[in-house]
Scaffold this active site. Structure first.
Site, PDB file in Angstrom:
ATOM      1  N   CYS A 276       0.820  -1.225   0.000  1.00 31.92           N
ATOM      2  CA  CYS A 276       0.000   0.000   0.000  1.00 31.92           C
ATOM      3  C   CYS A 276       0.850   1.270   0.000  1.00 31.92           C
ATOM      4  O   CYS A 276       0.597   2.168  -0.810  1.00 31.92           O
ATOM      5  CB  CYS A 276      -0.963   0.017   1.172  1.00 31.92           C
ATOM      6  SG  CYS A 276      -1.235  -1.545   1.974  1.00 31.92           S
ATOM      7  N   ARG A 305       6.235 -11.397   5.624  1.00 28.10           N
ATOM      8  CA  ARG A 305       5.638 -11.226   6.945  1.00 28.10           C
ATOM      9  C   ARG A 305       6.236 -12.214   7.917  1.00 28.10           C
ATOM     10  O   ARG A 305       6.446 -13.373   7.581  1.00 28.10           O
ATOM     11  CB  ARG A 305       4.114 -11.428   6.880  1.00 28.10           C
ATOM     12  CG  ARG A 305       3.443 -10.332   6.092  1.00 28.10           C
ATOM     13  CD  ARG A 305       1.941 -10.424   6.107  1.00 28.10           C
ATOM     14  NE  ARG A 305       1.401  -9.426   5.179  1.00 28.10           N
ATOM     15  CZ  ARG A 305       0.137  -9.301   4.852  1.00 28.10           C
ATOM     16  NH1 ARG A 305      -0.759 -10.126   5.376  1.00 28.10           N
ATOM     17  NH2 ARG A 305      -0.257  -8.370   4.002  1.00 28.10           N
ATOM     18  N   GLN A 323       1.166 -11.222  -3.426  1.00 28.28           N
ATOM     19  CA  GLN A 323      -0.243 -10.803  -3.436  1.00 28.28           C
ATOM     20  C   GLN A 323      -0.724 -10.477  -4.839  1.00 28.28           C
ATOM     21  O   GLN A 323       0.013  -9.949  -5.655  1.00 28.28           O
ATOM     22  CB  GLN A 323      -0.423  -9.547  -2.579  1.00 28.28           C
ATOM     23  CG  GLN A 323      -0.507  -9.796  -1.096  1.00 28.28           C
ATOM     24  CD  GLN A 323      -1.152  -8.618  -0.368  1.00 28.28           C
ATOM     25  OE1 GLN A 323      -2.186  -8.092  -0.776  1.00 28.28           O
ATOM     26  NE2 GLN A 323      -0.530  -8.201   0.717  1.00 28.28           N
ATOM     27  N   ASP A 325      -2.532  -7.957  -5.693  1.00 23.83           N
ATOM     28  CA  ASP A 325      -2.931  -6.775  -4.942  1.00 23.83           C
ATOM     29  C   ASP A 325      -3.378  -5.630  -5.851  1.00 23.83           C
ATOM     30  O   ASP A 325      -2.966  -5.548  -7.012  1.00 23.83           O
ATOM     31  CB  ASP A 325      -1.727  -6.304  -4.116  1.00 23.83           C
ATOM     32  CG  ASP A 325      -2.139  -5.388  -2.977  1.00 23.83           C
ATOM     33  OD1 ASP A 325      -3.345  -5.291  -2.702  1.00 23.83           O
ATOM     34  OD2 ASP A 325      -1.242  -4.777  -2.369  1.00 23.83           O
ATOM     35  N   HIS A 327      -4.794  -1.258  -5.246  1.00 25.48           N
ATOM     36  CA  HIS A 327      -5.345  -0.170  -4.445  1.00 25.48           C
ATOM     37  C   HIS A 327      -6.154   0.730  -5.353  1.00 25.48           C
ATOM     38  O   HIS A 327      -5.655   1.181  -6.387  1.00 25.48           O
ATOM     39  CB  HIS A 327      -4.213   0.574  -3.729  1.00 25.48           C
ATOM     40  CG  HIS A 327      -3.528  -0.300  -2.735  1.00 25.48           C
ATOM     41  ND1 HIS A 327      -2.380  -1.004  -3.027  1.00 25.48           N
ATOM     42  CD2 HIS A 327      -3.883  -0.648  -1.470  1.00 25.48           C
ATOM     43  CE1 HIS A 327      -2.049  -1.732  -1.983  1.00 25.48           C
ATOM     44  NE2 HIS A 327      -2.940  -1.544  -1.025  1.00 25.48           N
ATOM     45  N   LYS A 411     -12.619  -4.781   6.811  1.00 23.85           N
ATOM     46  CA  LYS A 411     -12.427  -5.596   5.606  1.00 23.85           C
ATOM     47  C   LYS A 411     -13.662  -6.460   5.340  1.00 23.85           C
ATOM     48  O   LYS A 411     -14.327  -6.896   6.273  1.00 23.85           O
ATOM     49  CB  LYS A 411     -11.262  -6.571   5.772  1.00 23.85           C
ATOM     50  CG  LYS A 411     -10.003  -5.990   6.357  1.00 23.85           C
ATOM     51  CD  LYS A 411      -8.848  -6.973   6.229  1.00 23.85           C
ATOM     52  CE  LYS A 411      -8.891  -8.061   7.264  1.00 23.85           C
ATOM     53  NZ  LYS A 411      -7.840  -9.061   7.114  1.00 23.85           N
ATOM     54  N   HIS A 457      -8.435  -1.326  -0.615  1.00 20.93           N
ATOM     55  CA  HIS A 457      -7.380  -2.341  -0.810  1.00 20.93           C
ATOM     56  C   HIS A 457      -8.114  -3.624  -1.201  1.00 20.93           C
ATOM     57  O   HIS A 457      -9.108  -3.966  -0.557  1.00 20.93           O
ATOM     58  CB  HIS A 457      -6.629  -2.663   0.474  1.00 20.93           C
ATOM     59  CG  HIS A 457      -6.046  -1.492   1.208  1.00 20.93           C
ATOM     60  ND1 HIS A 457      -4.713  -1.392   1.484  1.00 20.93           N
ATOM     61  CD2 HIS A 457      -6.622  -0.387   1.747  1.00 20.93           C
ATOM     62  CE1 HIS A 457      -4.486  -0.285   2.181  1.00 20.93           C
ATOM     63  NE2 HIS A 457      -5.636   0.342   2.355  1.00 20.93           N
TER      64      HIS A 457
END
Ligand code: TSB
Ligand code: ZN
Length: 583
Positions: A276, A305, A323, A325, A327, A411, A457
């Site tokens: 992000c 992580r 990910q 991912d 945004h 979320k 997200h």
């Protein structure tokens, strides 16, 4: 799979069965010392100290036999409450139980349960008679440190499960067997999809060529879909200055999930846990008008992580993940529309993969946990009620889970169950009013004034790692044609006579873009066919005299016994159609 701990009756029954196990162990090993025997989601266990004796499968059988005998004998189970002094006296030869008694707070009732010649310290409740525990199975034995501390002595943990009827037990054992067979770690090894190595470390998986092929197809698939929906894909670095995460708030609220920083020269760098912050900076690098929004920045992004080494699991929970991912930078009036598009994309993808067993979870903050969650009541109220309202308006069925939000916002998570029963998040869609504030993101509104965008997200496949784990378990390794690492296996019946024709067919299929392998090893036809089945190859071509003479091919589809004979051209077309339709 049923969660035994969650079922009141089964929980009681399994607890009583743990006592029955301890009683049988005591009969067979009079010197045995006992620690605890709780109920777990999968049944029960008991931790025992048998001195130097290590239990074998044979021993388990003997113990089970003794348990059966005791169950048949059918002693009543009764409860007695005793004083601390009586308890200490009663269990004076059992050091682990003495420890337990000393840990019971003053004023709390101390109770014992007795059946025949066996008494155990226990809070209960229990069933009325050991007779009820007759439909059980001892599953395995493993080592377990006393009090879970590796500095302590290793005890032996005997696992088992118990049901009210033999039929229930048999059904459960069959489901357990099926789960074991579906476990992505087992199939991953058999099909050479991925591997770990202790020299690389826990939670760090290597994708082997077969797995990498599936992943490449998944990447192409999702990127194509996203491009059609107006996403722009970027690449950003896996490292960043610690300062970036101080601005974003990760440093204050997510540090425990990150690997520690690396200091070099005068810099301090961290491996990123999320993308992000990078995407916020990309948005911020340009001026935006209200007409430009939504802006959708996507990335297939590796993240790191710090997952506890005991929590990592195959590809399902890893320390380095990638990910799917994105945004989305939206105006407040676009939230509903954009969340709706994300949900539709999730449903569309699930349809392609035939994913039907999932639940939507609205993940909210835990108000009392100010360490984990950014402390701004108004912002949370706004974000949570906005997301709840949008989901209700969209007619989505969801349940709420406090304490599961991201530190920056609520979320919508899609929860699935893994083969071995883990409840994990696959897709996610998150509403964030915080990061736009922290990075001072703006756009120019209709009146020429600066306004604040909202960030969504979202990850559709979640991570490729977890999605792959799920896909393996869902398909049992029988991937649909478009994903199969090897789509066609070509087998000449006789390597001497049919090899040239088999090579010709292989080359033509390769030229047409299929993933083909020729198996001309000096092995019997039956052996080569069996191996293609074990490797779950969708199409096996068997080429002999007839096929060579007629310039045809005979194929066998995975899971079918019969063969079909067609021209190579027709075979080609059929495959192309199936791949295009992602069947
Ligand atoms: C969606 N910043 C957001 C992103 O923009 C984010 O990181 N969300 S997340 O923390 O929920 O992670 C996204 C997805 O990654 C999760 O939905 C889950 O499917 C997957 N995931 C999370 N942790 C792991 C892990 N340790 N191993 C494999 N996959 C994981
Ligand atoms: Zn994010």
């Amino acid at each position: 799979m049923i969660d035994i701990k969650e079922d009141e009756r089964l929980s009681k029954l399994n607890h009583s069965c743990a006592h029955l196990l301890a009683q049988a162990v005591k009969h067979l090993y009079p010197k045995a010392k006992f620690w605890v025997g709780p109920v777990i989601s999968e049944g029960f266990y008991y931790d025992v100290d048998l001195g130097d004796h290590t239990l074998t499968d044979d021993d388990l059988e003997k113990i089970a036999k003794e348990m059966k005998k005791l169950a048949k004998d059918g002693k009543r189970i009764y409860r007695v409450e005793i004083s601390r002094e009586e308890a200490l006296e009663k269990f004076k030869d059992d050091p682990y139980k003495i420890d337990l008694i000393n840990e019971i707070p003053d004023g709390e009732v101390i109770s014992c349960y007795t059946q025949g010649d066996f008494t155990d310290l226990c809070r209960g409740p229990h069933v009325d008679s050991v007779k009820e525990c007759k439909n059980f199975k001892l599953l395995k034995v493993s080592g377990a440190y006393y009090k879970g501390d590796s500095k302590n002595k290793m005890l032996q943990r005997i696992y088992g499960v118990c049901f009210d009827s033999k039929e229930d037990l048999d059904n459960y054992l069959a489901a357990l067997e099926d789960a074991k067979e579906r476990d992505h770690r087992k199939i991953g090894k058999e099909l050479e999809l991925f591997m770990g190595h202790e020299l690389v470390g826990p939670g760090l998986q290597m994708w082997l060529a077969n797995g990498a092929t599936v992943r490449y197809e998944l990447e192409k698939y999702i990127k194509e879909k996203e491009v059609k929906l107006g996403y722009e894909h970027v690449y950003t670095p896996y490292l960043a200055s610690t300062e970036l995460y101080k601005v974003s708030g990760h440093w204050d609220h997510y540090k425990d999930d990150m690997f520690p920083p690396m200091k070099i020269d005068n810099e301090e760098l961290v491996l990123r846990p999320m993308n992000c912050p990078h995407h916020m900076l990309i948005y911020k690098s340009k001026l935006h008008s209200y007409r430009d929004l939504p802006i959708r920045i996507g990335e297939l992004a590796p993240d790191f992580r710090y997952e506890a080494s005991g929590a990592v699991c195959g590809l399902e929970r890893v320390r380095q993940m990638c990910q799917n991912d994105a945004h989305l930078f939206v105006r407040p009036d676009q939230i509903k529309d954009e969340v709706s598009k994300v949900v539709n994309l999730i449903l569309d993808v699930y349809k392609d993969f035939n994913i039907t067993d999932y639940a939507f979870r609205l993940s909210l903050r835990d108000k009392n946990n100010t360490e984990k969650y950014f402390d701004d009541d108004d912002m949370w109220e706004k974000a949570e009620s906005e997301l709840r309202r949008v989901l209700t308006e969209l007619g989505i069925d969801f349940y709420e889970a406090p304490g599961e939000a991201a530190f920056y916002g609520p979320k919508l998570d899609v929860q699935i169950k893994s083969a071995i029963g883990h409840d994990v998040t696959l897709s996610t869609c998150q509403l964030d009013f915080l990061l736009p504030e922290r990075f001072d993101l703006t756009y120019v509104d209709e009146n020429g004034k600066k306004a604040r965008p909202v960030v969504i997200h979202r990850a559709i496949l979640g991570t490729f790692d977890r999605f792959m784990a799920f896909l393996i378990e869902e398909t049992k390794g029988v991937f649909p044609l478009w994903l199969a690492p090897v789509q066609v296996k070509v087998i000449p019946v006789n390597n001497e006579y049919h090899l040239d024709y088999a090579k010709e067919v292989t080359d033509q299929l390769k030229d047409a873009g299929f993933r083909v392998e020729l198996d001309a090893r000096d092995e019997k036809l039956g052996y080569r066919l069996r191996e293609a089945t074990l490797k779950k190859v969708p199409y096996v071509l068997i080429l002999g005299d007839k096929e060579m003479a007629d310039k045809t091919i005979s194929y066998r589809l995975f899971g079918h016994k019969e063969t079909e004979t067609v021209s190579l051209d027709d075979f080609d077309k059929m495959l192309l159609k199936q791949i295009k339709e992602r069947r």
